[in-house]
Scaffold this motif. Structure first.
Motif, PDB file in Angstrom:
ATOM      1  N   LYS A  66       0.933  -1.203   0.196  1.00  0.00           N
ATOM      2  CA  LYS A  66       0.200   0.042   0.003  1.00  0.00           C
ATOM      3  C   LYS A  66       0.952   1.234  -0.012  1.00  0.00           C
ATOM      4  CE  LYS A  66      -4.107  -1.911   0.314  1.00  0.00           C
ATOM      5  NZ  LYS A  66      -4.865  -2.000  -0.967  1.00  0.00           N
ATOM      6  N   THR A  67       2.010   1.274   0.384  1.00  0.00           N
ATOM      7  CA  THR A  67       3.032   2.175   0.444  1.00  0.00           C
ATOM      8  C   THR A  67       3.991   2.447  -0.895  1.00  0.00           C
ATOM      9  OG1 THR A  67       4.901   0.737   1.407  1.00  0.00           O
ATOM     10  CG2 THR A  67       2.801   2.122   2.973  1.00  0.00           C
ATOM     11  N   ASP A  68       3.738   1.751  -1.757  1.00  0.00           N
ATOM     12  CA  ASP A  68       4.410   1.711  -2.891  1.00  0.00           C
ATOM     13  C   ASP A  68       3.711   2.890  -3.802  1.00  0.00           C
ATOM     14  OD1 ASP A  68       6.113  -0.221  -2.098  1.00  0.00           O
ATOM     15  OD2 ASP A  68       5.373  -1.743  -3.378  1.00  0.00           O
ATOM     16  N   LEU A  69       4.458   3.308  -5.073  1.00  0.00           N
ATOM     17  CA  LEU A  69       4.056   4.382  -5.789  1.00  0.00           C
ATOM     18  C   LEU A  69       3.516   3.765  -7.139  1.00  0.00           C
ATOM     19  CD1 LEU A  69       3.867   7.366  -5.744  1.00  0.00           C
ATOM     20  CD2 LEU A  69       6.063   7.599  -7.004  1.00  0.00           C
ATOM     21  N   TRP A  70       2.415   4.084  -7.497  1.00  0.00           N
ATOM     22  CA  TRP A  70       1.708   3.552  -9.019  1.00  0.00           C
ATOM     23  C   TRP A  70       1.680   4.277 -10.027  1.00  0.00           C
ATOM     24  CZ3 TRP A  70      -2.590   4.767 -11.640  1.00  0.00           C
ATOM     25  CH2 TRP A  70      -3.059   3.830 -12.404  1.00  0.00           C
ATOM     26  N   LEU A  71       2.075   4.197 -11.042  1.00  0.00           N
ATOM     27  CA  LEU A  71       2.025   5.067 -12.275  1.00  0.00           C
ATOM     28  C   LEU A  71       1.185   4.435 -13.527  1.00  0.00           C
ATOM     29  CD1 LEU A  71       5.216   5.010 -10.958  1.00  0.00           C
ATOM     30  CD2 LEU A  71       5.327   7.279 -12.433  1.00  0.00           C
ATOM     31  N   HIS A  72       0.789   5.264 -14.215  1.00  0.00           N
ATOM     32  CA  HIS A  72       0.243   4.837 -15.718  1.00  0.00           C
ATOM     33  C   HIS A  72      -0.069   6.022 -16.424  1.00  0.00           C
ATOM     34  CE1 HIS A  72      -2.837   3.181 -18.305  1.00  0.00           C
ATOM     35  NE2 HIS A  72      -2.475   1.926 -17.742  1.00  0.00           N
ATOM     36  N   VAL A  73       0.331   5.732 -17.761  1.00  0.00           N
ATOM     37  CA  VAL A  73       0.033   6.807 -18.575  1.00  0.00           C
ATOM     38  C   VAL A  73      -1.481   7.226 -18.556  1.00  0.00           C
ATOM     39  CG1 VAL A  73       1.899   6.308 -20.160  1.00  0.00           C
ATOM     40  CG2 VAL A  73      -0.459   5.131 -20.616  1.00  0.00           C
ATOM     41  N   LYS A  74      -1.566   8.924 -18.849  1.00  0.00           N
ATOM     42  CA  LYS A  74      -2.951   9.138 -18.615  1.00  0.00           C
ATOM     43  C   LYS A  74      -3.748   9.059 -19.889  1.00  0.00           C
ATOM     44  CE  LYS A  74      -5.157  13.279 -17.438  1.00  0.00           C
ATOM     45  NZ  LYS A  74      -4.863  13.844 -15.778  1.00  0.00           N
TER      46      LYS A  74
ATOM     47  N   ARG B 236      -2.176   2.569  -2.141  1.00  0.00           N
ATOM     48  CA  ARG B 236      -3.551   2.782  -1.227  1.00  0.00           C
ATOM     49  C   ARG B 236      -4.726   3.716  -2.021  1.00  0.00           C
ATOM     50  NH1 ARG B 236       0.422   5.600   1.975  1.00  0.00           N
ATOM     51  NH2 ARG B 236       0.500   7.748   1.706  1.00  0.00           N
ATOM     52  N   ASN B 237      -4.308   4.389  -2.814  1.00  0.00           N
ATOM     53  CA  ASN B 237      -5.408   5.271  -3.605  1.00  0.00           C
ATOM     54  C   ASN B 237      -5.853   4.693  -4.835  1.00  0.00           C
ATOM     55  OD1 ASN B 237      -4.942   7.368  -1.721  1.00  0.00           O
ATOM     56  ND2 ASN B 237      -3.207   8.128  -2.625  1.00  0.00           N
ATOM     57  N   VAL B 238      -5.336   3.535  -5.065  1.00  0.00           N
ATOM     58  CA  VAL B 238      -5.695   2.473  -6.407  1.00  0.00           C
ATOM     59  C   VAL B 238      -6.769   1.548  -6.076  1.00  0.00           C
ATOM     60  CG1 VAL B 238      -5.115   1.456  -8.177  1.00  0.00           C
ATOM     61  CG2 VAL B 238      -3.670   3.190  -7.508  1.00  0.00           C
ATOM     62  N   LYS B 239      -7.890   1.574  -6.692  1.00  0.00           N
ATOM     63  CA  LYS B 239      -8.747   0.509  -6.260  1.00  0.00           C
ATOM     64  C   LYS B 239      -9.523  -0.206  -7.636  1.00  0.00           C
ATOM     65  CE  LYS B 239      -9.556   1.898  -2.161  1.00  0.00           C
ATOM     66  NZ  LYS B 239      -8.152   2.273  -1.535  1.00  0.00           N
ATOM     67  N   LYS B 240      -9.949  -1.295  -7.406  1.00  0.00           N
ATOM     68  CA  LYS B 240     -10.396  -2.425  -8.441  1.00  0.00           C
ATOM     69  C   LYS B 240     -11.700  -2.576  -8.429  1.00  0.00           C
ATOM     70  CE  LYS B 240      -9.583  -6.230 -11.263  1.00  0.00           C
ATOM     71  NZ  LYS B 240      -9.795  -5.294 -12.432  1.00  0.00           N
TER      72      LYS B 240
ATOM     73  N   ILE C  71      -9.432   2.095 -10.694  1.00  0.00           N
ATOM     74  CA  ILE C  71      -9.710   3.838 -10.594  1.00  0.00           C
ATOM     75  C   ILE C  71      -8.746   4.080  -9.440  1.00  0.00           C
ATOM     76  CG2 ILE C  71     -11.998   3.659 -11.369  1.00  0.00           C
ATOM     77  CD1 ILE C  71     -13.114   3.340  -8.483  1.00  0.00           C
ATOM     78  N   PHE C  72      -8.565   5.519  -9.411  1.00  0.00           N
ATOM     79  CA  PHE C  72      -7.676   6.112  -8.482  1.00  0.00           C
ATOM     80  C   PHE C  72      -7.897   7.522  -8.254  1.00  0.00           C
ATOM     81  CE2 PHE C  72      -5.892   6.291 -12.879  1.00  0.00           C
ATOM     82  CZ  PHE C  72      -5.285   7.613 -13.022  1.00  0.00           C
ATOM     83  N   THR C  73      -7.271   7.860  -7.228  1.00  0.00           N
ATOM     84  CA  THR C  73      -7.620   9.237  -6.505  1.00  0.00           C
ATOM     85  C   THR C  73      -6.201   9.657  -5.920  1.00  0.00           C
ATOM     86  OG1 THR C  73      -8.176   8.454  -4.394  1.00  0.00           O
ATOM     87  CG2 THR C  73     -10.150   8.658  -6.136  1.00  0.00           C
ATOM     88  N   ASN C  74      -6.511  11.094  -5.494  1.00  0.00           N
ATOM     89  CA  ASN C  74      -5.303  11.819  -5.009  1.00  0.00           C
ATOM     90  C   ASN C  74      -4.068  11.552  -5.961  1.00  0.00           C
ATOM     91  OD1 ASN C  74      -6.692  12.411  -2.981  1.00  0.00           O
ATOM     92  ND2 ASN C  74      -6.306  10.559  -1.566  1.00  0.00           N
ATOM     93  N   ASN C  75      -4.094  11.738  -6.994  1.00  0.00           N
ATOM     94  CA  ASN C  75      -2.894  11.423  -8.161  1.00  0.00           C
ATOM     95  C   ASN C  75      -2.120  12.936  -8.433  1.00  0.00           C
ATOM     96  OD1 ASN C  75      -5.620  11.843  -9.602  1.00  0.00           O
ATOM     97  ND2 ASN C  75      -4.020  11.940 -11.327  1.00  0.00           N
ATOM     98  N   TYR C  76      -1.163  12.864  -8.914  1.00  0.00           N
ATOM     99  CA  TYR C  76      -0.175  13.809  -9.529  1.00  0.00           C
ATOM    100  C   TYR C  76      -0.167  13.602 -10.944  1.00  0.00           C
ATOM    101  CZ  TYR C  76       0.457  15.091  -4.922  1.00  0.00           C
ATOM    102  OH  TYR C  76       0.495  15.350  -3.408  1.00  0.00           O
ATOM    103  N   THR C  77       0.106  14.255 -11.857  1.00  0.00           N
ATOM    104  CA  THR C  77       0.600  14.268 -13.259  1.00  0.00           C
ATOM    105  C   THR C  77       1.843  15.011 -13.831  1.00  0.00           C
ATOM    106  OG1 THR C  77      -1.823  14.183 -13.703  1.00  0.00           O
ATOM    107  CG2 THR C  77      -0.208  14.285 -15.707  1.00  0.00           C
TER     108      THR C  77
END
Length: 149
Positions: free
Chosen positions: A58-66, A114-118, A128-134
């Motif tokens: 839950k403490t790892d960083l998740w990235l994905h192209v927009k 922790r902000n990424v949900k299936k 779906i995810f929240t509290n993201n930066y770009t």
């Protein structure tokens, strides 16, 4: 073979086309950032699901192209925000492992796992995810190859 199995599970092809037992899943593609952080990348939708929902902390960083099809990228960082250079390198890796690899600029979203949900019943790879930066990066295949472990 793993892609054929996914096509069968999604109902696009029939099982009779493929003989034998299902293939053994390949591990995620591994990278190491210039700052020493481990970066893992899913190879397909099924692996993206496993990597994001089961293997990552839950403490790892998740990235994905927009707004583009691409791989899920996980930076193992134990809840601390990694240095900007690591985030930029992970974003470049995400861009290179997406349909936007030939673009001049690609937007990449990132947030903690922790902000990424299936959503229930959603297809593999859908989250779906929240509290993201770009961050906006230029895909650089030479850097991506250099960082590969």
């Amino acid at each position: 073979a793993e892609l054929r199995e996914e096509l069968f599970q999604e109902g696009y092809v029939k099982r009779s086309k493929f003989k034998g037992k299902p293939p053994k899943a390949l591990p995620p593609i591994r990278y190491r950032s210039s700052d020493g952080y481990d970066i893992r990348v899913g190879r397909n939708n099924k692996q993206n699901d496993r990597l994001t929902c089961k293997e990552a902390e839950k403490t790892d960083l998740w990235l994905h192209v927009k707004d583009i099809t691409g791989s899920h990228v996980i930076v193992t960082c134990d809840g601390e925000m990694p240095p900007d250079r690591t985030i930029e390198e992970a974003a470049i890796i995400a861009a290179c492992n997406s349909k936007g690899r030939n673009s001049s600029r690609v937007d990449v979203d990132y947030t903690f796992i922790r902000n990424v949900k299936k959503p229930n019943g959603s297809k593999p790879g859908m989250v779906i995810f929240t509290n993201n930066y770009t961050i906006t990066v230029k895909p650089d295949t030479e850097l991506e190859e250099k960082l590969r472990v």
